[in-house]
Design an enzyme around this catalytic site. Sequence first.
Site, mmCIF file in Angstrom:
data_model
loop_
_atom_site.group_PDB
_atom_site.id
_atom_site.type_symbol
_atom_site.label_atom_id
_atom_site.label_comp_id
_atom_site.label_asym_id
_atom_site.label_seq_id
_atom_site.Cartn_x
_atom_site.Cartn_y
_atom_site.Cartn_z
ATOM 1 N N GLY A 143 6.635 0.912 12.667
ATOM 2 C CA GLY A 143 5.560 1.399 11.785
ATOM 3 C C GLY A 143 5.386 2.646 11.803
ATOM 4 O O GLY A 143 5.468 3.425 12.849
ATOM 5 N N VAL A 144 5.342 3.421 10.726
ATOM 6 C CA VAL A 144 4.897 4.735 10.426
ATOM 7 C C VAL A 144 3.671 5.153 10.187
ATOM 8 O O VAL A 144 3.323 6.463 10.217
ATOM 9 C CB VAL A 144 6.213 5.382 9.601
ATOM 10 C CG1 VAL A 144 7.465 5.077 10.257
ATOM 11 C CG2 VAL A 144 6.013 4.863 8.101
ATOM 12 N N GLU A 164 0.280 4.555 10.824
ATOM 13 C CA GLU A 164 -0.904 5.036 11.222
ATOM 14 C C GLU A 164 -0.996 6.279 12.372
ATOM 15 O O GLU A 164 -1.836 6.926 12.251
ATOM 16 C CB GLU A 164 -1.321 3.702 12.179
ATOM 17 C CG GLU A 164 -1.912 2.642 11.253
ATOM 18 C CD GLU A 164 -2.190 1.302 11.852
ATOM 19 O OE1 GLU A 164 -0.940 0.660 12.430
ATOM 20 O OE2 GLU A 164 -3.223 1.001 12.046
ATOM 21 N N ILE A 224 0.851 -1.109 0.003
ATOM 22 C CA ILE A 224 0.014 -0.094 0.073
ATOM 23 C C ILE A 224 0.856 1.312 -0.079
ATOM 24 O O ILE A 224 0.447 2.289 -0.637
ATOM 25 C CB ILE A 224 -0.978 0.082 1.083
ATOM 26 C CG1 ILE A 224 -1.989 -1.018 0.982
ATOM 27 C CG2 ILE A 224 -1.733 1.416 1.299
ATOM 28 C CD1 ILE A 224 -2.920 -1.047 2.140
ATOM 29 N N GLY A 225 1.901 1.138 0.769
ATOM 30 C CA GLY A 225 2.570 2.489 0.828
ATOM 31 C C GLY A 225 4.078 2.436 0.713
ATOM 32 O O GLY A 225 4.640 3.099 0.942
ATOM 33 N N GLY A 226 4.367 1.603 -0.474
ATOM 34 C CA GLY A 226 5.899 1.483 -0.929
ATOM 35 C C GLY A 226 6.753 0.439 -0.491
ATOM 36 O O GLY A 226 7.701 0.694 -0.247
ATOM 37 N N THR A 245 6.472 -3.007 6.586
ATOM 38 C CA THR A 245 7.901 -2.579 6.489
ATOM 39 C C THR A 245 9.077 -3.461 7.816
ATOM 40 O O THR A 245 9.874 -3.757 7.697
ATOM 41 C CB THR A 245 8.497 -1.303 6.405
ATOM 42 O OG1 THR A 245 7.721 -0.708 5.023
ATOM 43 C CG2 THR A 245 9.605 -0.780 6.420
ATOM 44 N N SER A 299 0.557 -0.948 10.566
ATOM 45 C CA SER A 299 1.717 -0.730 10.033
ATOM 46 C C SER A 299 2.973 -1.430 10.349
ATOM 47 O O SER A 299 4.090 -1.523 10.741
ATOM 48 C CB SER A 299 2.185 0.532 11.104
ATOM 49 O OG SER A 299 1.159 1.632 10.932
ATOM 50 N N ARG A 300 2.536 -2.828 9.986
ATOM 51 C CA ARG A 300 3.496 -3.883 10.009
ATOM 52 C C ARG A 300 4.468 -4.599 8.981
ATOM 53 O O ARG A 300 5.276 -5.204 9.188
ATOM 54 C CB ARG A 300 2.763 -5.297 10.713
ATOM 55 C CG ARG A 300 2.092 -5.974 9.660
ATOM 56 C CD ARG A 300 1.435 -7.329 10.025
ATOM 57 N NE ARG A 300 1.132 -7.969 8.972
ATOM 58 C CZ ARG A 300 2.340 -8.802 8.574
ATOM 59 N NH1 ARG A 300 3.429 -8.966 9.311
ATOM 60 N NH2 ARG A 300 2.395 -9.592 7.644
#
Lengths: 754, 291
Positions: free
Chosen positions: A711-712, A714, A485-487, A529, A526-527
């Site tokens: 994790g970043v 949320e 989702i976020g790269g 990465t 946020s798990r």
Amino acid sequence: MTTIEKPTYTIIGTRPIRPDGVEKVTGKAQYGADIRLPGMIFGRVLRSPHAHARIRSIDTSAAESFPGVLAVLTHADFPVAADRVEELGETAVNLKELSENILAAGKALYRGHAIAAVAAANPHVAEEALKLIKVDYELLPPVTDVRDAMREDAPLLNENRYTKELGGAKSDKPSNIASHVQFQSGDIAAAFADADHVVEREFTTKMVHQGYIEPQNSTASWNSDGTLVIWTSTQGAFSVRAQLSEILKMPVARIKVVPMEIGGGFGGKLPIYLDPVAALLSKKSGHPVKVVMNRTEVFEGTGPTSGTYIKLKAAEKGGKLTAIEATLAYEAGAYPGSSVGAGAMCMLSPYNIENFKIDGYDVVVNKPKTAAYRAPGAPASAFATESVLDELAKAAKIDPLQFRLQNSAHEGTRMVTGVPFPRIGHEEVVEAALNSAHYRSPIEGPYRGRGVASGFWFNAGMQSSVVVSVNTDGTVNLTEGSTDIGGTRASLAMQLGETLGIPYDTIKPTVVDTDSIGHNDVTGGSRTTFASGMAVYEAGMDVQREMLKRASKLLNAPETDLVYEHGGVHVVSDPAKKMSFKEIAAQSARTGGPINGKGSVLARGAGAAYGTHIVDVEVDPDTGKVTILRYTAVQDVGTAIHPAYVEGQIQGGAVQGIGWALNEEYYYDDTGRMANSSFLDYRMPTTLDVPLIDTILVEVPNPGHPYGVRGVGEVPIVPPLAAVANAIADATGHRFTDLPISPRRVVEELHGLG
Amino acid sequence: MEAFAYVAPKSLAEAYTVLANGKSSQLLAGGTDVIVQLREGRRHCDQVIDLKHIPELMGMRWLPDGTLEIGAAKPLAEIYEDAEVARRLPGLIDAASLIGGIQVQSRASLGGNLCNASPAADSPPALMVLGARLVIGSSSGTRELPVEQFFAGPGRNVLAPGELLLAVKVPPPGPHAASFYLRFIPRNEMDIAVASAGAFLRLDATGGRIEAARVALGAVGPTPLMSAGAAAALVGQAPTREVFEKAGAAAAETATPITDMRGSAAQRRHLVSVLTIRALEGALQRAREAR
């Protein structure tokens, strides 16, 4: 960037182009809506026009005989689901309720509740056929507000639901209150009696939606050998497979879920809605079936986050936060399972408070069943805590950031659950905010003001599998199963490059289907990465060990005399003797075959995330419009693997929080109908409504991860609600305690209208 | 979406024939409202008649007396990109450049915005204060009426079966006169007016006295509204803040707003006063600059 105890990395901390970027910007990337299969037909879903109704009967005969219709589905076509709770990844799911949410059985519990589905040769025919399905509804009074639903005389959504009280007890009478949780410690009565200042306020927030751009979609092909393939937009292909297996009573291995590119999820694409519908329509019709929601269906028929009521009382003595008493009531939607527990656990986590009592209530209402939304539960409770803290700081005549700093939690501080924190970075974040250029700049002018707020999110670990395949030309395929989702394709490839000491662009990461890799839990909490990053590290170390074995043969040296370093192996006792990663890879066929590494983790040690936001606003007192003048988000990100994507996550979270604070809401009429189920009237911020969100990345490495990752994604949505409200209070002198602080609310409260 | 026939007449005569063929019709100019409404099942028809191929509906010209005649289907972008229109009628540009985004403006038309008859539409108040008239045609001839008489209720206009809106005629404001239109939206784009106001002022030669005034309101009644009370509060007075505030209060009395997801009745009534004052201030500045 503040860096604390950070090793020197080669790839981590750089900003390479994402592997999926070009395909996305050229429009070639494949999303669920792009699927085209031979013989494919189209499904549409009939939804309840009523917020609360008993379904006396459903007559599908006219629809079935309509030309072009190939299958019609109701809940009667589902195998009977067990009334038990399954842990499916991050979410605990009651299977009976899950299946009744997918197609209603007995009762329609909200407007938009799916009732039946039709598959036809084209979507227009399917749509026409929906009108021929006769549903006999017995209308029941709806209840859409959490406080109304808690009243003794409220209409009951389920006559057999009793409140799960503290300690596992059950209420005497049926209730819409599904459960009651409590956290307490110390002596709040004594602390309140002894306080210098006490502030007590009531807060409300409205139901809001994640607002992902891509609507839910699912294409299913039920094959004649009894296997099922699903192409879908999801945050967790394995979770979709597990849920399908339970609902359809099929062995897991017979279901293949192909995760397509995802156009946003934010927690909303954890539950399933269309997948079993498409699957059974395919089974009945003998064709592949594609079902795509429109935006109104997304608003009315998928899971937003709870509207809330929160009462909070807090005390301060000599600049120290001494007590908090809170009552939280969260709307669960049609079935139990709001995020009230998380809200209760997060609301005090930035602080060190000895005396507290928090009661949380999970309450069903005639609205869509809520789903996760970015730090689920935490933004609403932080809105309450951080608003009241602002007032306490003002009463104590202490700078609001200084007040937060001197009451901050740190390593060893206990959460409300009693669990002590490991190394956390809230103090560092608040200090960075205090020292920021933004906070040191003046804020002047009429109706301008500044607000700050902190926020906390746990972050999750859970399970991940990856496989690393080394090719003989020295390139590497990284096979993983976590929705990107976020790269995360980039952030995982970067961690592998760092582990193996090989260039980022020699690594090709791919997210594969459920047949092609071992289990991966959802992309949530946020798990990815963090936890898939741990699996990548393990797989990389696996490759390193294999490389040492191969090099031992090639260099004619015992493994004990070899070391893997800087993308190659050398002999410790004779460093001139060495081979590069690429050279060893090239010889793999004659040193033992393909070199593969695997990583398989149940990740523990997820590092908590903290953010502190600073916002300047200007309020037009005549129109009530709030303009965000400047916004800075400070966050402990552990280690920023790809700083640009970390900044993107922070900016995105802040913007969603600003929308929640200022304009977004499910606006209901008296019949329980959402009146604003379009992006025209559900007002998310546009690019013209927010300034550039400045970010300050504080790096307090997480000791629970090989590269210090936290994790970043949320926590950045947690502070904005209160930060914006505090800034508006500073600008106007008026404390707004109900969200959204829309122009309507501002003019009504400032001018005493309505 | 339901099935329908698509017809694209090349002339007015052909269009009148198609309109009379007994089928239920939906007229399509830019289509920026109609296509969405058809897709969402909010409108139904047997045939869609595309008007963009009829030359009379796509033109724009200045008449000898300085009146601007705009074909009903002329895209908004072609109106507001015309430097002469922008110079002579900035109050029209205020509205034309607010409707939708760039892509929408390349298709959407004044005629479509008027015929859609949304109470919250941007062009009606702007045209009403400019004294615009509408040219309506049918197989039996044409008629004209002031724009404020065109609206019959939310989504309804006074066109009779067989009639088409052909053109909008905007008279010249004259010396020492100008108009201004603005709306309030909660966001800065992608929104529909919660309330809107247009104002027209004509000053005497000294600029110290208001000779003529019109105030029109959007989104605060079943149709766009003219506020006779606001005009009465202005005419003969000096253009001062106090006078404008009285006009704003009078405009708020004209409004009959409802509460819905876009705003409350109380908020809208309050906004009418705020926006009327701001529109008057904008018009005053332009009138003083106009020669």
